[in-house]
Enzyme design. Structure first.
Site, mmCIF file in Angstrom:
data_model
loop_
_atom_site.group_PDB
_atom_site.id
_atom_site.type_symbol
_atom_site.label_atom_id
_atom_site.label_comp_id
_atom_site.label_asym_id
_atom_site.label_seq_id
_atom_site.Cartn_x
_atom_site.Cartn_y
_atom_site.Cartn_z
ATOM 1 N N CYS A 1 0.829 -1.207 0.000
ATOM 2 C CA CYS A 1 0.000 0.000 0.000
ATOM 3 C C CYS A 1 0.872 1.270 0.000
ATOM 4 O O CYS A 1 1.513 1.559 -0.982
ATOM 5 C CB CYS A 1 -0.984 -0.038 1.161
ATOM 6 S SG CYS A 1 -2.397 1.062 0.945
ATOM 7 N N HIS B 1 -3.945 -5.477 -0.065
ATOM 8 C CA HIS B 1 -3.613 -5.946 1.281
ATOM 9 C C HIS B 1 -3.673 -7.466 1.357
ATOM 10 O O HIS B 1 -4.735 -8.041 1.586
ATOM 11 C CB HIS B 1 -4.583 -5.340 2.300
ATOM 12 C CG HIS B 1 -4.272 -3.920 2.654
ATOM 13 N ND1 HIS B 1 -3.597 -3.571 3.803
ATOM 14 C CD2 HIS B 1 -4.503 -2.763 1.991
ATOM 15 C CE1 HIS B 1 -3.450 -2.246 3.848
ATOM 16 N NE2 HIS B 1 -3.990 -1.742 2.755
ATOM 17 N N GLU C 1 -2.789 -9.403 3.657
ATOM 18 C CA GLU C 1 -3.120 -9.962 4.976
ATOM 19 C C GLU C 1 -4.614 -10.223 5.117
ATOM 20 O O GLU C 1 -5.044 -10.884 6.064
ATOM 21 C CB GLU C 1 -2.634 -9.023 6.088
ATOM 22 C CG GLU C 1 -3.535 -7.856 6.419
ATOM 23 C CD GLU C 1 -3.510 -6.742 5.397
ATOM 24 O OE1 GLU C 1 -4.334 -5.809 5.499
ATOM 25 O OE2 GLU C 1 -2.661 -6.783 4.480
#
Length: 372
Positions: free
Chosen positions: A268, A351, A353
């Site tokens: 990001c 992202h 995760e």
């Protein structure tokens, strides 16, 4: 209680409110996720922004102590259609109302979020003021006019840790209903905290990194010294809020790390800062990409991954001069991931995760480990 809302396009609205009282300023963005509102609200990348949820029902699962992405909430507030005051979930510890009140943030409800999403889509992100204290439109207009815009504030300095710390918690284990403990260390990793999410740290620990988190303004010379002495073997550049081009000191330090050819992974904001450090300036998108349902094409294996996104800025197409474009967003065909030529550096805009969101991009953490 009532909330009075003034948006810079001269729209004035009244709605109901919950959470904290007061007057709040921010930039309106919409998020299309269907679940995971606590992770979204506690993501430091939303600092200085109001989150407009396109999902109409919010609050039904309450909040808990384990799903926070940060110890504090940095978003200005949230806009929702239907506020569920009563929550029902076996993991819940408190209501969304209590959660926002505890962190001093406002929630606005009984408002047409479908209309707001369309407005943001057509007009781009808009600045807004929300108040439970001031009902006069003209006064709110003047307050908003004199307030600082999101691009004028160094939000990274506000959300970053003030001193280094070690993170030793792995991912949430559904079967054990607890976080995994750190595994045997494979590689030592320094994390530059521009607003890092807790679950990113969890994923790094899960694949075998020994993780130490450093403030955003840590000098490159300090990290190079640690690298040369073997105390760290790689660097992770985290997500975070605000305009990346404003972080001139951070970009200057990154250039030194790049010249040293230290292995790095950026996610990001970290992805955007790398682009700027290589000399390719980022640009602001019309309304950004925020949600857990964005399709991304992996250019190398031609698979489509559904990803979680939260960003207003992106890297330019010209990055292909110094990097191989590994991922593309299929909503806007914009650059989503790169691998730099002649450098042990990779970065992605989305992202991996997946908190909240799908798990299809988690392999990127293992890929980074393999790079080392």
């Amino acid at each position: 209680m009532k909330a009075y809302i003034y948006i810079e396009n001269d729209l004035f609205m009244t709605a109901n409110a919950f959470g904290a009282k007061g007057t709040f300023f921010g930039e309106l963005v919409f998020n299309t996720s269907m679940s995971g509102y606590q992770e979204i609200i506690s993501d430091p990348s939303y600092a200085g922004q109001f989150i407009v949820f396109s999902m109409p029902e919010i609050g039904i699962v309450g909040t808990n102590d384990d799903d926070n992405e940060s110890k504090e909430i940095f978003t200005s507030g949230i806009f929702i259609r239907e506020f569920n005051k009563n929550y029902s979930n076996f993991r819940a510890k408190k209501s969304l109302n209590e959660y926002l009140k505890e962190h001093g943030k406002i929630g606005v409800y009984d408002i047409d979020t479908r209309f707001l999403v369309k407005m943001i889509r057509d007009s781009g992100n808009l600045n807004c003021v929300v108040s439970t204290e001031i009902s006069n439109k003209e006064k709110l207009k003047e307050l908003l006019k004199s307030s600082k815009k999101i691009d004028e504030v160094n939000w990274v300095a506000k959300v970053s840790t003030k001193k280094p710390y070690k993170h030793q918690q792995g991912v949430w284990n559904t079967a054990n209903k607890a976080f995994n403990k750190a595994k045997k260390c494979v590689k030592k990793l320094a994390v530059l905290d521009y607003g890092v999410k807790t679950n990113i740290l969890n994923e790094l620990v899960e694949v075998g990194f020994e993780v130490e988190v450093f403030p955003h303004n840590t000098k490159a010379d300090e990290l190079i010294k640690l690298y040369d002495s073997g105390k760290i073997e790689a660097i992770f550049l985290s997500n975070g809020p605000g305009e990346p081009k404003n972080l001139k000191d951070e970009i200057k330090e990154l250039k030194k790390l790049i010249d040293k050819k230290i292995p790095m992974l950026g996610i990001c904001l970290g992805h955007q800062l790398l682009s700027n450090a290589f000399g390719y300036e980022t640009y602001k998108m019309k309304f950004g990409q925020h949600g857990a349902n964005h399709p991304v094409l992996n250019q190398e294996n031609k698979r489509i991954e559904i990803t979680a996104q939260n960003h207003n800025y992106n890297v330019p197409e010209e990055i292909c001069e110094v990097a191989i474009i590994t991922h593309r967003n299929l909503f806007g065909d914009n650059v989503e991931g790169v691998r730099y030529k002649n450098y042990p550096i990779i970065s992605v805009q989305h992202h991996p995760e997946s908190s909240s969101g799908p798990h299809e991009s988690k392999y990127i953490f293992k890929e980074f480990m393999s790079l080392l």
